[in-house]
Design an enzyme around this catalytic site. Structure first.
Site, PDB file in Angstrom:
ATOM      1  N   ASN A 159      32.693  51.905  38.443  1.00  0.00           N
ATOM      2  CA  ASN A 159      32.971  51.274  39.708  1.00  0.00           C
ATOM      3  C   ASN A 159      33.083  52.494  40.681  1.00  0.00           C
ATOM      4  OD1 ASN A 159      33.931  50.040  41.902  1.00  0.00           O
ATOM      5  ND2 ASN A 159      35.627  49.035  40.824  1.00  0.00           N
ATOM      6  N   ARG A 169      29.411  48.104  39.079  1.00  0.00           N
ATOM      7  CA  ARG A 169      29.843  47.235  39.861  1.00  0.00           C
ATOM      8  C   ARG A 169      29.160  47.500  41.010  1.00  0.00           C
ATOM      9  NH1 ARG A 169      35.285  46.754  43.062  1.00  0.00           N
ATOM     10  NH2 ARG A 169      35.029  44.555  43.797  1.00  0.00           N
ATOM     11  N   HIS A 179      34.611  38.883  45.003  1.00  0.00           N
ATOM     12  CA  HIS A 179      35.409  38.817  43.599  1.00  0.00           C
ATOM     13  C   HIS A 179      34.932  37.872  42.539  1.00  0.00           C
ATOM     14  CE1 HIS A 179      39.615  39.543  45.877  1.00  0.00           C
ATOM     15  NE2 HIS A 179      39.070  40.640  45.325  1.00  0.00           N
ATOM     16  N   ARG A 200      44.795  42.994  54.761  1.00  0.00           N
ATOM     17  CA  ARG A 200      43.778  42.186  55.630  1.00  0.00           C
ATOM     18  C   ARG A 200      44.359  40.805  56.101  1.00  0.00           C
ATOM     19  NH1 ARG A 200      39.161  42.578  51.552  1.00  0.00           N
ATOM     20  NH2 ARG A 200      40.125  44.123  50.335  1.00  0.00           N
ATOM     21  N   GLU A 230      37.915  42.660  35.161  1.00  0.00           N
ATOM     22  CA  GLU A 230      36.348  42.771  35.955  1.00  0.00           C
ATOM     23  C   GLU A 230      35.674  43.611  34.907  1.00  0.00           C
ATOM     24  OE1 GLU A 230      38.487  42.885  39.412  1.00  0.00           O
ATOM     25  OE2 GLU A 230      36.889  41.950  40.272  1.00  0.00           O
TER      26      GLU A 230
END
Ligand code: AMP
Length: 586
Positions: A7, A63, A152, A213, A361
């Site tokens: 990743n 990823r 996601h 956010r 993940e």
């Protein structure tokens, strides 16, 4: 086999080396990136190479955040895939360029190993248009790719599947809202296994309240701030992406643990941050239940979803009207962990089941990487199984044989057939059904302990009998049939079946294909005039068997099989993916 998952992000390079199918994490690492250093990513990848040098690597999963709506599945990295990732860099400038850099550096280091790109957007690529469209001029939307992509996806898909496994219900029979609540947060409506709505949109800014956010905000507010002259574009970006959410509302920071502590001590800003976060999440659950026309399960995951019992309780409040009944005790004590990733936190009588699930993940990327790499390998060198089409035939007991052919008769071998010890006989029998008869059906030897007559569906229509689909030997309660031989007639009360398609395998073959006795697999027929995939194929393993798939004449005709045809065992589990890759390594 071992899969390296990379990743490569803007601020760090994370990697894991995962052993499959055991899921053991052999290596786990994170290298921080100095934003001022232009060569930092190269240095990080070099460190990663150093760290993994002594280890076996069979495939590499990367990823990739943004694949647009182009990729609904992970793919092998090719030049065309690289071009696409590059194209989507404009939509995800903080992610895709670094993901791509990681791919290119790793490809340079490991040119012989398959590289697979696994996209955050893939799970949402099939969202209906009504969910992926913003209500703006379509020409403008098309030109500037202003549409909802969702992110996601790997996590939502993974936890939805774990939840289904826990509930012992196929994922394609469940309507689930998955809430990935971490520093980034999003909700997803998983309707019968597919993402039909998700809260992040064109960018990961839309939707739920996040660590820093804002999530949903009126576009008019953004215009107003710009128009006021108080904010330039870059400042607005900073405000909405890095100074909002839990951090912005609380004034404390993005860590919910600290916010919860301050809220308990009476800090009103912290209390407001928690309330807005929970309210927004609850709003999405209600909306998604409405979109799916019902709700069977809610899944909490991500750092907050897995760890904050108080946040889960707040979110699940007032959802009783939907059939949600959280158990305070179970919720308080829920600690989903690697060895127990799913914890149920609803009351036993709750119609909607509520679960806290530990997401992973990296593991999901490793499993998908193994599957895609194996499928690619399979395409290049398929694992074939010879197919034999069985014409209607019968197996008889000595008693029935005597009634049909006379007390002194014995079966006469006509010729050997493929399975060792089995042979076709000279003797033939007529089948008499309520509607019609079929003459000259061949006997197979040797004689058995039960009578079993195997016909195809078309034969059933001709005879006027409905025969069940059965495994060989399981004739109890099957259909009745009258047999007519040269000496006499026998009315059987059971014994007529339509044989379930199956594969005979020697234990060595089973090991090779990584399947077990009585496993159900899929076999694909390709390259002929009528390609077909057969599901529900039973594997039967025995020392005396020779590798061969048996189907009946209807099935053979449906795929237009000719003599000497073969099928390919499809790669549909991580175990079979491992077997394929292991075999390819020799
Ligand atoms: P993630 O991005 O999934 O790693 O989630 C990180 C966030 O999870 C952190 O910023 C914390 O706010 C939150 N978190 C982790 N552990 C806890 C906990 N025990 N209680 C509340 N929040 C937690």
């Amino acid at each position: 086999m071992q899969v390296l998952v990379i990743n490569c992000g803007s601020s760090s390079v994370k990697y894991q080396l995962i052993k499959l199918p055991s899921c053991e994490k052999v290596l786990l690492g994170k290298i921080e990136i100095d934003p001022a250093d232009n060569t930092a990513h190269e240095t990080a990848i070099r460190a990663l190479i150093e760290e993994t040098q002594q280890h076996q690597i069979d495939a590499i999963g990367h990823r990739v955040v943004h694949g647009g709506n182009e990729f609904s599945e992970p793919v092998t990295v090719t030049d065309a895939v690289i071009d696409s990732i590059e194209k989507h860099s404009a939509d995800a400038p903080l992610h895709n360029p670094f993901n791509l850099l990681g791919i290119q550096l790793a490809q340079h280091q490991w040119p012989q190993i398959p590289h697979i790109a696994v996209f955050d957007t893939a799970f949402h690529a099939g969202m209906p248009k009504r969910a992926s469209s913003y209500a703006i001029n379509p020409a403008v939307a098309d030109q500037h790719r202003v549409r909802r992509f969702g992110f996601h996806g790997t996590s939502h898909q993974y936890v939805a599947q774990l939840a289904a496994d826990h509930l012992k219900t196929p994922v394609d029979e469940l309507r689930t809202v998955t809430l990935h609540l971490g520093n980034g947060a999003s909700a997803c409506a998983v309707e019968y296994g597919r993402s039909v709505e998700t809260s992040m949109g064109m960018t990961p800014l839309e939707g739920l309240v996040m660590g820093t956010r804002s999530g949903d905000i009126d576009a008019g507010a953004v215009l107003s701030l710009l128009r006021s002259g108080a904010y330039q574009v870059s400042e607005l970006d900073e405000l909405l992406n890095r100074q909002s959410g839990l951090a912005g509302l609380s004034g404390i920071g993005n860590d919910l643990r600290e916010i919860e502590t301050s809220a308990e001590q009476g800090d009103e800003s912290a209390q407001l941050a928690i309330n807005v976060f929970a309210h927004r999440a609850r709003k999405y659950i209600g909306a998604y239940a409405a979109i799916m026309g019902g709700l069977d399960a809610i899944v909490f995951t991500g750092g907050i979803g897995e760890n904050s019992a108080t946040m889960r309780r707040r979110i699940a409040q007032r959802l009783e009207f939907l059939g949600v009944r959280l158990s305070d005790d179970l919720n308080r004590n829920a600690r989903p962990a690697t060895d127990q990733p799913v914890v149920e936190i609803s009351e036993p009588h709750s119609r909607v089941r509520v679960l806290a699930v530990r997401t992973d993940e990296g593991l999901m990327i490793a499993r998908q990487t193994a599957r895609i790499a194996a499928a690619e390998n399979q395409r290049n060198s398929p694992r074939t199984i010879p197919i034999a089409v069985s014409a209607r035939h019968l197996h008889l007991t000595a008693e029935t044989f005597a009634k049909l052919f006379g007390p002194e008769a014995t079966p006469t071998k006509y010729k050997d057939i493929s399975q060792p010890g089995q042979y076709a006989c000279e003797e033939k029998v007529n089948l008499i059904g309520p509607r019609n008869r079929i003459d000259g059906v061949r006997l197979l030897g040797p004689l058995r302990r039960v009578d079993q007559i195997e016909i195809a569906r078309t034969d059933e229509f001709r005879l006027g009998i409905d025969a069940p689909i059965r495994d060989s030997g399981k004739v109890e309660g099957s259909a009745p049939i009258t047999l007519e031989g040269p000496y006499g007639t026998v009315e059987l009360t059971e014994g007529l079946i339509c044989a379930r398609r199956h594969i005979h395998m020697h234990p060595d073959d089973a090991k090779d294909f990584s399947v077990q006795d009585r496993e159900i697999v899929e076999v694909a027929i390709t390259g002929g005039p009528r390609d077909l995939a057969f599901g529900d194929v039973l594997v039967r393993v025995n020392e005396n068997y020779k590798l061969e798939m048996h189907i009946d004449t209807d099935e053979g005709n449906a795929a237009e099989l000719t003599r000497g045809s073969a099928g390919e065992l499809m790669v549909d589990t991580v175990e079979s993916a491992c077997a394929v890759l292991k075999k390819s390594r020799g």
